[in-house]
Motif scaffolding. Structure first.
Motif, PDB file in Angstrom:
ATOM      1  N   MET A 176       0.819  -1.202   0.000  1.00 54.53           N
ATOM      2  CA  MET A 176       0.000   0.000   0.000  1.00 54.53           C
ATOM      3  C   MET A 176       0.853   1.252   0.000  1.00 54.53           C
ATOM      4  O   MET A 176       2.061   1.190   0.220  1.00 54.53           O
ATOM      5  CB  MET A 176      -0.911  -0.011   1.226  1.00 54.53           C
ATOM      6  CG  MET A 176      -0.158  -0.021   2.560  1.00 54.53           C
ATOM      7  SD  MET A 176      -1.262  -0.049   3.991  1.00 54.53           S
ATOM      8  CE  MET A 176      -1.970   1.596   3.905  1.00 54.53           C
ATOM      9  N   LYS A 177       0.207   2.363  -0.235  1.00 57.83           N
ATOM     10  CA  LYS A 177       0.860   3.662  -0.102  1.00 57.83           C
ATOM     11  C   LYS A 177       0.604   4.135   1.321  1.00 57.83           C
ATOM     12  O   LYS A 177      -0.536   4.375   1.705  1.00 57.83           O
ATOM     13  CB  LYS A 177       0.298   4.649  -1.122  1.00 57.83           C
ATOM     14  CG  LYS A 177       0.644   4.270  -2.554  1.00 57.83           C
ATOM     15  CD  LYS A 177       0.044   5.236  -3.546  1.00 57.83           C
ATOM     16  CE  LYS A 177       0.398   4.823  -4.971  1.00 57.83           C
ATOM     17  NZ  LYS A 177      -0.277   5.678  -5.958  1.00 57.83           N
ATOM     18  N   GLY A 178       1.690   4.226   2.091  1.00 58.54           N
ATOM     19  CA  GLY A 178       1.579   4.578   3.501  1.00 58.54           C
ATOM     20  C   GLY A 178       1.561   3.323   4.350  1.00 58.54           C
ATOM     21  O   GLY A 178       1.984   2.244   3.915  1.00 58.54           O
ATOM     22  N   THR A 179       1.051   3.473   5.564  1.00 58.75           N
ATOM     23  CA  THR A 179       0.970   2.355   6.503  1.00 58.75           C
ATOM     24  C   THR A 179      -0.470   2.173   6.944  1.00 58.75           C
ATOM     25  O   THR A 179      -1.315   3.036   6.705  1.00 58.75           O
ATOM     26  CB  THR A 179       1.838   2.632   7.751  1.00 58.75           C
ATOM     27  OG1 THR A 179       1.291   3.762   8.445  1.00 58.75           O
ATOM     28  CG2 THR A 179       3.289   2.907   7.384  1.00 58.75           C
ATOM     29  N   ALA A 180      -0.732   1.070   7.616  1.00 46.67           N
ATOM     30  CA  ALA A 180      -2.094   0.809   8.107  1.00 46.67           C
ATOM     31  C   ALA A 180      -2.556   1.932   9.043  1.00 46.67           C
ATOM     32  O   ALA A 180      -3.714   2.316   9.026  1.00 46.67           O
ATOM     33  CB  ALA A 180      -2.145  -0.536   8.812  1.00 46.67           C
TER      34      ALA A 180
ATOM     35  N   CYS B 152      -3.054   7.217   0.599  1.00 44.29           N
ATOM     36  CA  CYS B 152      -3.986   7.415  -0.515  1.00 44.29           C
ATOM     37  C   CYS B 152      -5.336   6.813  -0.125  1.00 44.29           C
ATOM     38  O   CYS B 152      -5.421   5.939   0.732  1.00 44.29           O
ATOM     39  CB  CYS B 152      -3.452   6.834  -1.824  1.00 44.29           C
ATOM     40  SG  CYS B 152      -3.778   5.089  -2.096  1.00 44.29           S
ATOM     41  N   GLY B 153      -6.364   7.314  -0.765  1.00 43.88           N
ATOM     42  CA  GLY B 153      -7.719   6.884  -0.434  1.00 43.88           C
ATOM     43  C   GLY B 153      -7.980   5.413  -0.703  1.00 43.88           C
ATOM     44  O   GLY B 153      -8.693   4.756   0.055  1.00 43.88           O
ATOM     45  N   PHE B 154      -7.398   4.885  -1.777  1.00 47.78           N
ATOM     46  CA  PHE B 154      -7.624   3.480  -2.103  1.00 47.78           C
ATOM     47  C   PHE B 154      -6.981   2.568  -1.061  1.00 47.78           C
ATOM     48  O   PHE B 154      -7.570   1.580  -0.639  1.00 47.78           O
ATOM     49  CB  PHE B 154      -7.109   3.156  -3.506  1.00 47.78           C
ATOM     50  CG  PHE B 154      -7.830   3.908  -4.587  1.00 47.78           C
ATOM     51  CD1 PHE B 154      -9.154   3.618  -4.888  1.00 47.78           C
ATOM     52  CD2 PHE B 154      -7.192   4.906  -5.290  1.00 47.78           C
ATOM     53  CE1 PHE B 154      -9.829   4.309  -5.874  1.00 47.78           C
ATOM     54  CE2 PHE B 154      -7.858   5.612  -6.286  1.00 47.78           C
ATOM     55  CZ  PHE B 154      -9.181   5.315  -6.579  1.00 47.78           C
TER      56      PHE B 154
ATOM     57  N   PHE C  91      -3.061  -8.092   9.409  1.00 48.61           N
ATOM     58  CA  PHE C  91      -2.347  -8.128   8.140  1.00 48.61           C
ATOM     59  C   PHE C  91      -1.023  -7.380   8.246  1.00 48.61           C
ATOM     60  O   PHE C  91      -0.839  -6.537   9.111  1.00 48.61           O
ATOM     61  CB  PHE C  91      -3.197  -7.537   7.005  1.00 48.61           C
ATOM     62  CG  PHE C  91      -3.523  -6.071   7.159  1.00 48.61           C
ATOM     63  CD1 PHE C  91      -2.760  -5.097   6.525  1.00 48.61           C
ATOM     64  CD2 PHE C  91      -4.602  -5.669   7.932  1.00 48.61           C
ATOM     65  CE1 PHE C  91      -3.065  -3.753   6.662  1.00 48.61           C
ATOM     66  CE2 PHE C  91      -4.919  -4.328   8.074  1.00 48.61           C
ATOM     67  CZ  PHE C  91      -4.143  -3.359   7.441  1.00 48.61           C
ATOM     68  N   LYS C  92      -0.130  -7.734   7.345  1.00 50.06           N
ATOM     69  CA  LYS C  92       1.167  -7.076   7.225  1.00 50.06           C
ATOM     70  C   LYS C  92       1.014  -5.963   6.209  1.00 50.06           C
ATOM     71  O   LYS C  92       0.593  -6.198   5.075  1.00 50.06           O
ATOM     72  CB  LYS C  92       2.215  -8.098   6.762  1.00 50.06           C
ATOM     73  CG  LYS C  92       3.506  -7.513   6.260  1.00 50.06           C
ATOM     74  CD  LYS C  92       4.490  -7.389   7.364  1.00 50.06           C
ATOM     75  CE  LYS C  92       5.852  -6.940   6.808  1.00 50.06           C
ATOM     76  NZ  LYS C  92       6.472  -5.990   7.678  1.00 50.06           N
ATOM     77  N   ASP C  93       1.324  -4.742   6.626  1.00 56.83           N
ATOM     78  CA  ASP C  93       1.296  -3.625   5.688  1.00 56.83           C
ATOM     79  C   ASP C  93       2.715  -3.357   5.199  1.00 56.83           C
ATOM     80  O   ASP C  93       3.668  -3.393   5.957  1.00 56.83           O
ATOM     81  CB  ASP C  93       0.687  -2.371   6.323  1.00 56.83           C
ATOM     82  CG  ASP C  93       1.395  -1.932   7.597  1.00 56.83           C
ATOM     83  OD1 ASP C  93       2.066  -2.766   8.248  1.00 56.83           O
ATOM     84  OD2 ASP C  93       1.258  -0.754   7.966  1.00 56.83           O
ATOM     85  N   VAL C  94       2.840  -3.143   3.893  1.00 61.94           N
ATOM     86  CA  VAL C  94       4.127  -2.844   3.278  1.00 61.94           C
ATOM     87  C   VAL C  94       3.978  -1.515   2.541  1.00 61.94           C
ATOM     88  O   VAL C  94       3.196  -1.410   1.596  1.00 61.94           O
ATOM     89  CB  VAL C  94       4.563  -3.954   2.299  1.00 61.94           C
ATOM     90  CG1 VAL C  94       5.898  -3.598   1.656  1.00 61.94           C
ATOM     91  CG2 VAL C  94       4.637  -5.305   3.006  1.00 61.94           C
TER      92      VAL C  94
ATOM     93  N   PRO D 205      -1.239  -2.938 -12.498  1.00 61.74           N
ATOM     94  CA  PRO D 205      -0.666  -1.589 -12.570  1.00 61.74           C
ATOM     95  C   PRO D 205      -0.880  -0.691 -11.359  1.00 61.74           C
ATOM     96  O   PRO D 205      -0.287   0.375 -11.291  1.00 61.74           O
ATOM     97  CB  PRO D 205      -1.350  -0.998 -13.800  1.00 61.74           C
ATOM     98  CG  PRO D 205      -2.690  -1.681 -13.827  1.00 61.74           C
ATOM     99  CD  PRO D 205      -2.430  -3.082 -13.327  1.00 61.74           C
ATOM    100  N   THR D 206      -1.746  -1.089 -10.435  1.00 60.89           N
ATOM    101  CA  THR D 206      -2.095  -0.160  -9.352  1.00 60.89           C
ATOM    102  C   THR D 206      -1.751  -0.711  -7.975  1.00 60.89           C
ATOM    103  O   THR D 206      -1.569  -1.905  -7.775  1.00 60.89           O
ATOM    104  CB  THR D 206      -3.601   0.180  -9.397  1.00 60.89           C
ATOM    105  OG1 THR D 206      -4.357  -1.037  -9.252  1.00 60.89           O
ATOM    106  CG2 THR D 206      -3.979   0.871 -10.692  1.00 60.89           C
ATOM    107  N   ILE D 207      -1.703   0.210  -7.037  1.00 62.29           N
ATOM    108  CA  ILE D 207      -1.487  -0.085  -5.624  1.00 62.29           C
ATOM    109  C   ILE D 207      -2.654   0.564  -4.907  1.00 62.29           C
ATOM    110  O   ILE D 207      -3.046   1.679  -5.286  1.00 62.29           O
ATOM    111  CB  ILE D 207      -0.133   0.520  -5.176  1.00 62.29           C
ATOM    112  CG1 ILE D 207       1.002  -0.196  -5.925  1.00 62.29           C
ATOM    113  CG2 ILE D 207       0.057   0.427  -3.669  1.00 62.29           C
ATOM    114  CD1 ILE D 207       2.328   0.482  -5.856  1.00 62.29           C
ATOM    115  N   PRO D 208      -3.252  -0.072  -3.941  1.00 62.10           N
ATOM    116  CA  PRO D 208      -2.791  -1.222  -3.156  1.00 62.10           C
ATOM    117  C   PRO D 208      -2.998  -2.566  -3.858  1.00 62.10           C
ATOM    118  O   PRO D 208      -3.768  -2.665  -4.811  1.00 62.10           O
ATOM    119  CB  PRO D 208      -3.666  -1.157  -1.900  1.00 62.10           C
ATOM    120  CG  PRO D 208      -4.949  -0.558  -2.380  1.00 62.10           C
ATOM    121  CD  PRO D 208      -4.537   0.442  -3.440  1.00 62.10           C
ATOM    122  N   GLN D 209      -2.296  -3.558  -3.321  1.00 61.41           N
ATOM    123  CA  GLN D 209      -2.439  -4.939  -3.769  1.00 61.41           C
ATOM    124  C   GLN D 209      -2.549  -5.824  -2.543  1.00 61.41           C
ATOM    125  O   GLN D 209      -1.703  -5.768  -1.652  1.00 61.41           O
ATOM    126  CB  GLN D 209      -1.241  -5.365  -4.610  1.00 61.41           C
ATOM    127  CG  GLN D 209      -1.142  -4.617  -5.920  1.00 61.41           C
ATOM    128  CD  GLN D 209      -0.063  -5.145  -6.824  1.00 61.41           C
ATOM    129  OE1 GLN D 209       0.481  -6.222  -6.610  1.00 61.41           O
ATOM    130  NE2 GLN D 209       0.257  -4.384  -7.855  1.00 61.41           N
TER     131      GLN D 209
END
Length: 113
Positions: free
Chosen positions: A23-27, A32-34, A49-52, A71-75
């Protein structure tokens, strides 16, 4: 880090954790909104869950996209399987499929519905 080293690191993270969110950022502080939306869904289901944070490493940010050909994040990954991005996770959650998948895979969580 080389592309193969990034892919090895991704494989190791996915195989070492039942649920992983790239993800973008951390839990605690999504960037980002997504990413925030997927964190909110997992928290609602009570899934640990593990946030990366891909923003910490440009190689990882590009590497995860190449790893999944997505092509997108989060995954989101569950038990080593790529589930999808924010739209897919949201649709699965709304349909009850995400909770069912988590239950089927034997992942401890606190939600019951």
């Amino acid at each position: 880090m080389s592309e193969s080293a990034v892919h090895d690191a991704i494989k190791n993270t996915i195989s070492s954790n039942d649920v992983v969110l790239f993800m973008k950022g951390t839990a605690k502080f999504p960037q980002c909104g997504f990413s925030a939306q997927v964190v909110q869904i997992l928290n609602h289901l009570g899934v640990p869950f593990k946030d990366v944070n891909v923003l910490d490493d440009q190689g990882l940010r590009e590497g995860i996209k190449a790893f999944t050909n997505w092509p997108t994040i989060p995954q989101l990954y569950i038990k080593g399987e790529f589930i999808g991005g924010a739209d897919i996770v949201r649709e699965m959650f709304q349909a009850g499929e995400l909770h069912a998948l988590i239950h089927e895979r034997g992942i401890h969580h606190t939600a019951h519905g």
